[in-house]
Scaffold this motif. Structure first.
Motif, short mmCIF file in Angstrom:
data_model
loop_
_atom_site.label_atom_id
_atom_site.label_comp_id
_atom_site.label_asym_id
_atom_site.label_seq_id
_atom_site.Cartn_x
_atom_site.Cartn_y
_atom_site.Cartn_z
N LYS A 102 1.35 -1.51 -0.25
CA LYS A 102 0.02 0.34 -0.05
C LYS A 102 0.91 1.59 0.16
O LYS A 102 1.82 1.41 0.64
CB LYS A 102 -1.12 -0.01 1.43
N ASN A 103 0.30 2.12 -0.95
CA ASN A 103 1.21 3.15 -1.07
C ASN A 103 2.48 3.65 -1.56
O ASN A 103 3.42 4.01 -1.62
CB ASN A 103 1.16 4.33 0.39
N LYS A 112 4.70 2.70 -5.11
CA LYS A 112 4.57 3.04 -6.87
C LYS A 112 5.63 1.92 -7.12
O LYS A 112 7.22 1.69 -7.17
CB LYS A 112 4.77 3.80 -7.15
N ALA A 166 -0.77 -5.09 -7.33
CA ALA A 166 -1.19 -4.22 -8.09
C ALA A 166 -2.13 -4.51 -7.32
O ALA A 166 -2.87 -3.89 -5.83
CB ALA A 166 -2.00 -3.68 -9.15
N ALA A 198 -0.02 -1.56 -4.61
CA ALA A 198 0.78 -1.09 -5.14
C ALA A 198 0.36 -0.11 -6.14
O ALA A 198 -0.82 -1.16 -6.71
CB ALA A 198 1.88 -1.99 -6.13
N GLU A 199 0.46 0.88 -6.60
CA GLU A 199 0.33 1.56 -7.78
C GLU A 199 0.85 0.90 -9.00
O GLU A 199 2.53 1.22 -8.95
CB GLU A 199 0.22 3.15 -8.20
N HIS A 244 2.44 0.47 -12.69
CA HIS A 244 2.77 1.31 -14.17
C HIS A 244 3.61 0.35 -15.07
O HIS A 244 5.02 -0.16 -14.89
CB HIS A 244 4.40 2.56 -13.82
N GLU A 296 -7.86 -3.24 -13.34
CA GLU A 296 -8.71 -2.32 -12.21
C GLU A 296 -9.89 -2.94 -12.21
O GLU A 296 -10.62 -2.84 -11.38
CB GLU A 296 -8.47 -1.61 -13.87
N GLY A 345 -7.41 -2.35 -8.17
CA GLY A 345 -6.35 -1.74 -8.10
C GLY A 345 -6.39 -0.95 -9.32
O GLY A 345 -6.67 -0.35 -10.11
N LYS A 346 -5.05 -0.10 -9.49
CA LYS A 346 -4.83 1.37 -10.37
C LYS A 346 -3.69 0.59 -11.20
O LYS A 346 -1.96 0.33 -10.23
CB LYS A 346 -4.20 2.40 -9.38
N ALA A 347 -3.74 0.72 -12.15
CA ALA A 347 -2.25 1.11 -12.59
C ALA A 347 -2.52 1.87 -14.37
O ALA A 347 -3.35 2.08 -14.70
CB ALA A 347 -2.11 -0.58 -13.76
N TYR A 348 -0.89 1.81 -15.05
CA TYR A 348 -1.29 2.37 -15.90
C TYR A 348 -0.74 2.10 -17.34
O TYR A 348 0.83 1.35 -16.76
CB TYR A 348 -0.88 4.07 -15.58
#
Length: 254
Positions: free
Chosen positions: A5-6, A8, A27, A31-32, A34, A51, A55-58
């Motif tokens: 958590k928190n 990247k 994720a 984790a964020e 990339h 997603e 979760g958060k992903a790019y």
């Protein structure tokens, strides 16, 4: 345990196979993520799964062998806590059957690509007051494999870079380890069998599986679980190590 958590994380080659499994589990643990791939579309499935799971992903389109492009991507991402150097290509051939162009291509992606990402990522990890780097090596870096001259050379370099980075940045709270898988059942394996053994895929799959003493190939998720542990605070005392995940291949095949 194993919370990210928190954090990247950057995963190169995260669109399929081992990279996808690592990106997904990082994720899942908060984790964020990339994902760096040659094209945005190659990361689409990974992003979608992350997603959909909340979760958060790019994704970032980048050729890891392009130094300027890699530098620009990491500058855009900003401070990070985790780097997974997973992007790479395979090659089959001996020293006298490997064309110069093929040798150069493998070195450009599998060696220079790792260097490019280390060079660009370490300043961003430093901004985050430390973090973790995992380089994907291979059992080919540890023992002789037939017809894998260029690939073994490259993965040997990756293992050596891991030890060098671990030594150089231990005082800056940056840990660096490598993972050395044996055969892992990925889409690459399926494509290899389809291309080279279209008439006896099942037989060849079984043969390749049995080269591991444990009797099967690894699952990408198993490599992902090891990567998760090494990225977590629970592994905070571990740096400068290589981890074979090989079903007994390097020790029990004698």
């Amino acid at each position: 345990m194993f919370s990210l958590k928190n954090k990247k994380a950057v995963v190169t080659g995260g669109g399929s196979g081992i990279g996808k499994a690592i990106a997904t589990v990082l994720a899942k643990q908060g984790a964020e993520v990339h994902v760096i791939e040659l094209g945005i579309e190659q990361a689409a499935t990974t992003l979608s799964e992350i997603e959909q799971a909340g979760g958060k992903a790019y994704s970032h389109a980048c050729d890891v062998s392009d130094h300027a492009a890699v530098s620009a991507v990491f500058e855009n991402i900003g401070p990070i806590n985790i780097l997974i150097n997973n992007a790479g290509i395979a090659h089959i051939g001996k020293a006298d059957t490997t064309p110069e162009a093929d040798f150069d291509r493998v070195m450009k992606v599998n060696v220079k690509g790792v260097y490019n990402c280390l060079n660009a990522a370490i300043p961003q990890i430093r901004k985050a007051n430390g973090g973790v780097i995992i380089n994907m090596a291979s059992i080919a870096a540890l023992i002789g494999l037939p017809d894998r001259f260029a690939y073994s050379t490259a993965k040997g370099a990756v293992k050596a870079m891991t030890m060098s980075v671990a030594k150089d940045y231990i005082g800056e709270n940056i840990r660096c380890n490598s993972i050395s898988p044996a055969r892992v059942h990925t889409p690459f394996v399926d494509g290899f069998l389809q291309k080279n053994y279209p008439d006896n895929i099942d037989e060849m799959f079984e043969k390749l599986s049995k080269t591991q003493p444990i009797g099967r190939m690894a699952k990408p998720e198993e490599v992902g679980a090891l990567a998760l542990y090494l990225c977590s605070d629970e592994a905070s005392f571990i740096t400068g190590c290589d981890y074979p995940i090989d079903g007994g291949f390097t020790t029990l095949n004698n």
